[in-house]
Design a protein around this motif. Structure first.
Motif, mmCIF file in Angstrom:
data_model
loop_
_atom_site.group_PDB
_atom_site.id
_atom_site.type_symbol
_atom_site.label_atom_id
_atom_site.label_comp_id
_atom_site.label_asym_id
_atom_site.label_seq_id
_atom_site.Cartn_x
_atom_site.Cartn_y
_atom_site.Cartn_z
ATOM 1 N N TRP A 213 0.840 -1.203 0.000
ATOM 2 C CA TRP A 213 0.000 0.000 0.000
ATOM 3 C C TRP A 213 0.872 1.247 0.000
ATOM 4 C CZ3 TRP A 213 -0.889 4.575 2.273
ATOM 5 C CH2 TRP A 213 -2.097 5.209 2.001
ATOM 6 N N LEU A 214 2.003 1.176 0.681
ATOM 7 C CA LEU A 214 2.928 2.310 0.748
ATOM 8 C C LEU A 214 3.729 2.466 -0.542
ATOM 9 C CD1 LEU A 214 4.178 1.688 4.386
ATOM 10 C CD2 LEU A 214 2.893 3.704 3.621
ATOM 11 N N ASP A 215 3.515 1.546 -1.473
ATOM 12 C CA ASP A 215 4.213 1.568 -2.763
ATOM 13 C C ASP A 215 5.728 1.497 -2.567
ATOM 14 O OD1 ASP A 215 4.161 1.558 -5.522
ATOM 15 O OD2 ASP A 215 4.285 3.742 -5.707
ATOM 16 N N ASP A 216 6.131 0.709 -1.580
ATOM 17 C CA ASP A 216 7.553 0.554 -1.264
ATOM 18 C C ASP A 216 8.056 -0.744 -1.889
ATOM 19 O OD1 ASP A 216 10.084 0.502 -0.212
ATOM 20 O OD2 ASP A 216 9.466 1.084 1.819
ATOM 21 N N ALA A 217 8.265 -0.705 -3.202
ATOM 22 C CA ALA A 217 8.665 -1.908 -3.922
ATOM 23 C C ALA A 217 10.022 -2.424 -3.461
ATOM 24 C CB ALA A 217 8.693 -1.621 -5.424
ATOM 25 N N THR A 218 10.916 -1.521 -3.122
ATOM 26 C CA THR A 218 12.250 -1.930 -2.682
ATOM 27 C C THR A 218 12.173 -2.762 -1.409
ATOM 28 O OG1 THR A 218 13.230 0.068 -3.638
ATOM 29 C CG2 THR A 218 14.516 -1.091 -1.968
ATOM 30 N N ALA A 219 11.345 -2.309 -0.450
ATOM 31 C CA ALA A 219 11.207 -3.035 0.806
ATOM 32 C C ALA A 219 10.547 -4.394 0.586
ATOM 33 C CB ALA A 219 10.411 -2.206 1.810
ATOM 34 N N VAL A 220 9.549 -4.452 -0.308
ATOM 35 C CA VAL A 220 8.890 -5.723 -0.611
ATOM 36 C C VAL A 220 9.894 -6.702 -1.219
ATOM 37 C CG1 VAL A 220 7.159 -6.859 -2.045
ATOM 38 C CG2 VAL A 220 6.593 -4.715 -0.900
ATOM 39 N N ALA A 221 10.680 -6.210 -2.151
ATOM 40 C CA ALA A 221 11.679 -7.064 -2.796
ATOM 41 C C ALA A 221 12.692 -7.589 -1.785
ATOM 42 C CB ALA A 221 12.391 -6.287 -3.901
ATOM 43 N N GLN A 222 13.081 -6.742 -0.839
ATOM 44 C CA GLN A 222 14.057 -7.159 0.169
ATOM 45 C C GLN A 222 13.484 -8.243 1.078
ATOM 46 O OE1 GLN A 222 17.371 -5.958 0.356
ATOM 47 N NE2 GLN A 222 17.478 -7.794 1.663
ATOM 48 N N VAL A 223 12.209 -8.123 1.432
ATOM 49 C CA VAL A 223 11.562 -9.150 2.255
ATOM 50 C C VAL A 223 11.573 -10.488 1.523
ATOM 51 C CG1 VAL A 223 9.370 -9.920 3.246
ATOM 52 C CG2 VAL A 223 10.118 -7.557 3.577
ATOM 53 N N ILE A 224 11.187 -10.459 0.250
ATOM 54 C CA ILE A 224 11.143 -11.700 -0.534
ATOM 55 C C ILE A 224 12.544 -12.289 -0.698
ATOM 56 C CG2 ILE A 224 10.606 -12.664 -2.793
ATOM 57 C CD1 ILE A 224 8.331 -10.611 -2.988
ATOM 58 N N TYR A 225 13.518 -11.424 -0.944
ATOM 59 C CA TYR A 225 14.897 -11.896 -1.101
ATOM 60 C C TYR A 225 15.397 -12.555 0.183
ATOM 61 C CZ TYR A 225 19.952 -11.889 -1.602
ATOM 62 O OH TYR A 225 21.263 -12.270 -1.624
ATOM 63 N N ASP A 226 15.152 -11.908 1.318
ATOM 64 C CA ASP A 226 15.603 -12.456 2.597
ATOM 65 C C ASP A 226 14.968 -13.811 2.871
ATOM 66 O OD1 ASP A 226 17.163 -10.214 2.991
ATOM 67 O OD2 ASP A 226 15.708 -9.210 4.314
ATOM 68 N N LEU A 227 13.702 -13.961 2.498
ATOM 69 C CA LEU A 227 13.020 -15.238 2.721
ATOM 70 C C LEU A 227 13.576 -16.332 1.815
ATOM 71 C CD1 LEU A 227 9.321 -14.007 3.100
ATOM 72 C CD2 LEU A 227 10.728 -15.051 4.890
ATOM 73 N N THR A 228 13.807 -15.992 0.564
ATOM 74 C CA THR A 228 14.336 -16.998 -0.360
ATOM 75 C C THR A 228 15.774 -17.378 -0.019
ATOM 76 O OG1 THR A 228 14.979 -15.240 -1.901
ATOM 77 C CG2 THR A 228 12.839 -16.289 -2.269
ATOM 78 N N ALA A 229 16.514 -16.443 0.582
ATOM 79 C CA ALA A 229 17.914 -16.714 0.938
ATOM 80 C C ALA A 229 18.037 -17.523 2.220
ATOM 81 C CB ALA A 229 18.669 -15.397 1.082
ATOM 82 N N SER A 230 16.925 -17.711 2.909
ATOM 83 C CA SER A 230 16.950 -18.437 4.173
ATOM 84 C C SER A 230 17.170 -19.933 3.940
ATOM 85 C CB SER A 230 15.632 -18.222 4.925
ATOM 86 O OG SER A 230 15.561 -19.051 6.051
ATOM 87 N N ASP A 231 17.763 -20.594 4.913
ATOM 88 C CA ASP A 231 17.957 -22.045 4.846
ATOM 89 C C ASP A 231 16.678 -22.801 5.205
ATOM 90 O OD1 ASP A 231 20.634 -21.735 4.177
ATOM 91 O OD2 ASP A 231 21.286 -21.727 6.274
ATOM 92 N N SER A 232 15.696 -22.070 5.717
ATOM 93 C CA SER A 232 14.450 -22.699 6.143
ATOM 94 C C SER A 232 13.519 -22.906 4.949
ATOM 95 C CB SER A 232 13.751 -21.834 7.194
ATOM 96 O OG SER A 232 12.431 -22.271 7.411
ATOM 97 N N SER A 233 13.037 -24.127 4.801
ATOM 98 C CA SER A 233 12.090 -24.406 3.717
ATOM 99 C C SER A 233 10.781 -23.658 3.936
ATOM 100 C CB SER A 233 11.832 -25.909 3.615
ATOM 101 O OG SER A 233 11.306 -26.407 4.837
ATOM 102 N N ASP A 234 10.390 -23.480 5.203
ATOM 103 C CA ASP A 234 9.168 -22.731 5.496
ATOM 104 C C ASP A 234 9.306 -21.284 5.042
ATOM 105 O OD1 ASP A 234 7.940 -24.942 6.608
ATOM 106 O OD2 ASP A 234 8.500 -24.425 8.666
ATOM 107 N N ALA A 235 10.482 -20.696 5.270
ATOM 108 C CA ALA A 235 10.712 -19.314 4.856
ATOM 109 C C ALA A 235 10.670 -19.197 3.343
ATOM 110 C CB ALA A 235 12.051 -18.826 5.394
ATOM 111 N N GLN A 236 11.212 -20.186 2.658
ATOM 112 C CA GLN A 236 11.218 -20.149 1.195
ATOM 113 C C GLN A 236 9.800 -20.294 0.643
ATOM 114 O OE1 GLN A 236 13.968 -23.236 0.153
ATOM 115 N NE2 GLN A 236 15.758 -22.108 0.928
ATOM 116 N N LEU A 237 9.011 -21.137 1.271
ATOM 117 C CA LEU A 237 7.614 -21.264 0.857
ATOM 118 C C LEU A 237 6.857 -19.967 1.130
ATOM 119 C CD1 LEU A 237 6.778 -24.858 2.149
ATOM 120 C CD2 LEU A 237 6.952 -24.125 -0.234
#
Length: 244
Positions: A213-237
């Motif tokens: 809603w805040l139109d903060d695409a950079t922050a959204v991308a960083q959240v997704i990147y951090d989750l995908t970079a995690s060793d946790s399968s739950d985080a990646q899902l």
């Protein structure tokens, strides 16, 4: 004072004298006179005058213990007048400190008694981010969700109880009309609260919803990147979930 509700019509004939006593520095019981004048004005449907004299009654005007029709109406009036003043910061009229004290006490009672949604709803009306933060941080996941729904303009038609006396659902009406700046401030507050959660319990979908809603695409991308970079399968899902 105790007979005002039943005999207000008869007492109203002496209202000018009661008002004079309420405004006299020489009368020792001017606060009592103010309270009586407030009740008479209330029963005569003069709510503005009723509030003015009620605030002049000092400690005798105790909305925390007054569950009468008068007490409930005056507390509701206090919140309404305070919220109007807070929603119009450019107004040249300063907020009456007595009015502010009543509403502040109301917030503190709601927080102390665990009525976090009540505090959030009233605080949104009154534009009090400090109270919103305290209530949302203390009320757990349900309070955060409620706060998010209000911030995003959801229809939260829930009857709550302010303090221990006043039923109110004013925050559920016209919530869509929250000023964009205040809505953004609420969402930034929610972002901070979500990020402060323990890593394994962060509500990532809600966090991303606020950032979107805040139109903060950079922050959204960083959240997704951090989750995908995690060793946790739950985080990646979770990354795939929030990405969609």
């Amino acid at each position: 004072n105790n007979m005002a509700a039943d005999y207000f019509y008869e007492i109203s004939e002496s209202l000018p004298q009661i008002e004079a006593l309420a405004e006299s520095d020489l009368f020792r019981k001017r606060e009592l006179a103010s309270l009586v004048a407030a009740k008479i004005h209330f029963h005569l449907d003069s709510s503005d005058n009723a509030l003015r004299y009620a605030l002049g009654a000092g400690s005798l005007f105790d909305v925390s213990t007054d569950s009468s029709e008068f007490g409930i109406a005056m507390l509701t009036k206090c919140v309404d007048e305070y919220s109007k003043a807070r929603q119009n910061p450019k107004s040249a009229v300063a907020i009456d400190r007595r009015l502010e004290a009543v509403v502040e006490a109301l917030f503190q009672r709601s927080l102390a008694s665990g009525q976090f949604k009540t505090a959030i709803g009233a605080a949104v009306d009154c534009r009090r981010l400090d109270i919103i933060e305290r209530a949302a941080a203390s009320g757990g996941a349900s309070a955060l969700e409620y706060c998010k729904r209000l911030a995003l303009g959801g229809n939260v038609a829930e009857t709550t109880t302010v303090g221990a006396a006043v039923p109110t659902n004013s925050h559920a009406s016209e919530i869509q009309q929250l000023p964009r700046q205040f809505r953004a401030e609420m969402l930034r507050l929610l972002e901070r609260l979500y990020r402060a959660q323990p890593h394994e319990t962060v509500d990532y979908p809600s966090l991303v919803q606020c950032l979107s809603w805040l139109d903060d695409a950079t922050a959204v991308a960083q959240v997704i990147y951090d989750l995908t970079a995690s060793d946790s399968s739950d985080a990646q899902l979770m990354a795939y979930q929030v990405a969609f």
